[in-house]
Write an enzyme that holds these catalytic residues in place. Structure first.
Site, short mmCIF file in Angstrom:
data_model
loop_
_atom_site.label_atom_id
_atom_site.label_comp_id
_atom_site.label_asym_id
_atom_site.label_seq_id
_atom_site.Cartn_x
_atom_site.Cartn_y
_atom_site.Cartn_z
N ASP A 1 4.99 -1.21 -5.27
CA ASP A 1 5.22 -0.56 -3.99
C ASP A 1 4.24 -1.19 -2.99
O ASP A 1 3.03 -1.02 -3.10
CB ASP A 1 4.96 0.95 -4.13
CG ASP A 1 5.24 1.70 -2.84
OD1 ASP A 1 5.50 1.04 -1.80
OD2 ASP A 1 5.19 2.94 -2.85
N LYS A 45 4.27 0.71 8.52
CA LYS A 45 2.87 0.73 8.93
C LYS A 45 2.47 -0.60 9.58
O LYS A 45 1.86 -0.61 10.64
CB LYS A 45 1.95 0.98 7.73
CG LYS A 45 2.53 1.83 6.64
CD LYS A 45 2.42 3.31 6.88
CE LYS A 45 3.17 4.06 5.80
NZ LYS A 45 3.01 5.48 5.80
N TRP A 59 1.20 8.51 -4.80
CA TRP A 59 1.74 9.10 -3.56
C TRP A 59 2.62 10.31 -3.93
O TRP A 59 3.42 10.24 -4.87
CB TRP A 59 2.56 8.02 -2.84
CG TRP A 59 3.25 8.47 -1.60
CD1 TRP A 59 2.72 9.22 -0.58
CD2 TRP A 59 4.61 8.20 -1.24
NE1 TRP A 59 3.67 9.41 0.39
CE2 TRP A 59 4.84 8.81 0.01
CE3 TRP A 59 5.64 7.50 -1.85
CZ2 TRP A 59 6.06 8.74 0.65
CZ3 TRP A 59 6.86 7.43 -1.20
CH2 TRP A 59 7.06 8.05 0.04
C1 LMR Z 1 1.92 9.16 3.72
O1 LMR Z 1 1.62 9.02 2.53
O2 LMR Z 1 1.37 9.98 4.46
C2 LMR Z 1 2.98 8.28 4.32
O3 LMR Z 1 3.41 7.35 3.39
C3 LMR Z 1 4.08 9.02 4.95
C4 LMR Z 1 4.95 9.74 3.97
O4 LMR Z 1 6.17 9.57 4.07
O5 LMR Z 1 4.46 10.50 3.13
#
Ligand code: LMR
Length: 396
Positions: free
Chosen positions: A211, A246, A130
């Protein structure tokens, strides 16, 4: 003093929301930020959340502080949700934890605790991960490295390379895993992979940092916690950062938790005092409202059943869209998209080039992250044909 600062580029994910909002085109499609959308393109408030809010307003008697760890009821219920009611770590009372402002708050508080406990440790994150993991954890002053994860050829897990890399991570380091619904790839380890991962972590003395942001949005609440539970069986210490943005649709209320499994129950109070102090010196204590709603829902049998049904509906819609996209994208472009069907959670990589991502945005008003990550839930019957036509145009 601010003249020394430079303007930064917009956030890779949140910046898309602003760009999408400012786009005047009627046919535009937002496949950027990871929020669930229903068939009408809305991100609704869950019915169970509305009911919990009614009960909260009817019964709340004070707005006094709740303290750095949040409420004991919330922490106990989310622990049960992640580990399952009968897990040894709960029976043995080996868990410390805090309610946090979202999953981000949990991840960062975990990093600050790691910094206190083992300042020289490195956190290993999957490649890719992420977009906010490295900034969020790294800002605590912790060194970050990556391990191979996604195989661009097979569009699946690069199991061999991942296991080989983990087998070389120095003892005492931490490894960040996505509990389920890997963000951004949608590719998750299977049971046998988790068992191998857990074996390596336990043999090498690596601490898993999990996570868990999408529990219930992959296969089911229990299936999505399988990896975490396997790791908790095998490893004496573990951190879990969970988010309820979510699966409860509570995004803006910022509800998360950090749970820390310790080697022995005797260590819990010491670790709890440290994580309380980390929180106290960061933001003092978490907001109460969103977590109170989660506590009401998880603590009430009928509401819990109704919430699981709402969660099932969200997941089934996403997985149904995965089937549709795999078939229709292949028909529209002549390319293989069957991987979308096998992946889980909100995201998949379309696997197209950055130039094609830019063309989709500029020429068609279709917004996705630069890596070609799409939020599958952004597709609906009203925009599907336009999405397919646009992909056919740009990909052929
Ligand atoms: C995403 O990956 O789009 C979500 O987890 C929102 C974020 O805060 O990035």
């Amino acid at each position: 003093m601010f003249e020394t600062l430079e303007a930064l580029s917009p956030d890779a994910i949140l910046g898309l929301t602003a760009a999408f909002r400012d786009d005047p085109r009627a046919q535009k499609i937002d496949l950027g930020v990871g929020v669930y959308r229903d068939e009408q393109g809305n991100t609704p408030i869950l019915k169970t959340v509305t009911e919990a809010e009614k009960r909260r307003f009817a019964t709340e008697t004070t707005k006094t502080y709740i303290g750095p760890p949040g409420t004991p009821g919330f922490n106990a219920l989310v622990r049960k949700l992640m580990f399952g009611g009968n897990h040894a770590v709960l029976k043995d009372k080996r868990v410390a934890g805090v309610q946090t402002p979202g999953g981000c708050g949990a991840l960062r508080m975990g990093a600050e605790l790691i910094k206190r406990a083992r300042p020289d440790a490195t956190i290993w994150v999957s490649d890719p991960t992420w977009a906010n993991h490295v900034p969020l954890l790294g800002s605590a002053g912790i060194k970050i490295e990556t391990y191979p994860y996604y195989d661009k050829q097979t569009r699946g897990l690069n199991t061999e390379a991942m296991l080989a890399a983990l087998a070389k991570v120095p003892s005492g380091d931490l490894v960040l895993f996505h509990g389920c619904c890997h963000n951004p790839s949608g590719v998750d380890p299977q049971r046998a992979d988790w068992q191998e991962i857990a074996k390596i972590c336990s043999e090498r003395g690596l601490t898993p940092y999990i996570d868990l942001a999408y529990q219930g949005l992959g296969d089911s609440l229990d299936d999505d916690a399988m990896g975490l539970r396997i790791m908790a069986d095998a490893c004496p210490e573990l951190l879990v950062a969970s988010s309820y943005s979510k699966n409860f649709g509570l995004y803006r209320e910022r509800v998360g938790a950090l749970q820390i499994v310790t080697k022995t129950s005797a260590e819990v109070s010491k670790v709890q005092s440290q994580i309380d102090s980390v929180v106290r010196t960061s933001y003092s204590m978490p907001p109460a409202h969103g977590a109170a709603l989660v506590e009401i829902i998880l603590g009430d049998e009928a509401l819990n059943v109704a919430w699981v049904k709402e969660l099932d509906e969200m997941r089934e819609r996403i997985n149904g869209l995965r089937d549709v996209l795999a078939e229709r994208l292949a028909a529209a472009t002549g390319q293989d998209f069957s991987f979308i069907q096998k992946q889980r959670g909100m995201f998949s990589f379309l696997g197209i080039s950055p130039e094609q991502v830019t063309r989709l945005q500029k020429e068609c008003g279709i917004y996705m992250v630069g890596s070609s990550r799409i939020n599958v839930a952004g597709i609906n019957n009203a925009n599907l044909e336009y999405f397919l036509e646009s992909c056919a145009r740009v990909l052929k």
